[in-house]
Design an enzyme around this catalytic site. Sequence first.
Site, short mmCIF file in Angstrom:
data_model
loop_
_atom_site.label_atom_id
_atom_site.label_comp_id
_atom_site.label_asym_id
_atom_site.label_seq_id
_atom_site.Cartn_x
_atom_site.Cartn_y
_atom_site.Cartn_z
N CYS A 31 0.83 -1.21 0.00
CA CYS A 31 0.00 0.00 0.00
C CYS A 31 0.86 1.26 0.00
O CYS A 31 0.35 2.35 -0.18
CB CYS A 31 -0.94 0.01 1.20
N ASP A 60 2.40 2.53 2.54
CA ASP A 60 2.34 3.26 3.80
C ASP A 60 3.60 3.08 4.64
O ASP A 60 4.24 2.03 4.59
CB ASP A 60 1.11 2.82 4.60
N CYS A 102 -2.49 -3.62 8.30
CA CYS A 102 -2.15 -2.26 8.75
C CYS A 102 -1.62 -2.29 10.18
O CYS A 102 -0.75 -1.50 10.54
CB CYS A 102 -3.36 -1.35 8.67
FE1 FES Z 1 -1.52 0.55 4.22
FE2 FES Z 1 -3.41 0.40 5.98
S1 FES Z 1 -3.66 0.36 3.85
S2 FES Z 1 -1.34 0.54 6.32
#
Ligand code: FES
Length: 152
Positions: A38, A40, A108
């Site tokens: 993702c 992140d 996550c």
């Molecule tokens: Fe990447 Fe939640 S979608 S940490």
Amino acid sequence: MSQVTEYSDKVMDHFMNPRNVGEIENASGVGTVGNAKCGDIMRMYLDIDENGVVREAKFKTFGCGAAVATSSMATELVRGKTVQEALSVTNQAVMEALDGLPKVKIHCSLLAEEAIHAALWDYAEKNHLTIDGLKPPVNDIDETEAFYEMER
Ligand code: FES
């Protein structure tokens, strides 16, 4: 834990009012991890006193709501714990404290757990310590995630 399909009130609370956001100057340990899937990123700062107790924990993230909520809860859970006890703050423990997370968001919560581990590792390295059960940090939690998916 029963199957959760939406965000609990606790998740929403920690997402809307995250605790311990920020940085710690001259932190005892800093850990940064990312999730390639993702994109992140999470950075965790720990202030650890001379008795090995976590005095303060702060975080910064470029992450989704679930990442913010789990990190916020994780920082609350590690405060006041010894470095050894902090290891027991797993993504499972964080999710339980938040009354669960939808299955698609479980990865996550790994960001928070791995960031804590990376910060503890940094602290241990700086102080030439060994923390029982602590593994070297991962830069990208994708592999850990695959492992967790296999386990379920
Ligand atoms: Fe990447 Fe939640 S979608 S940490």
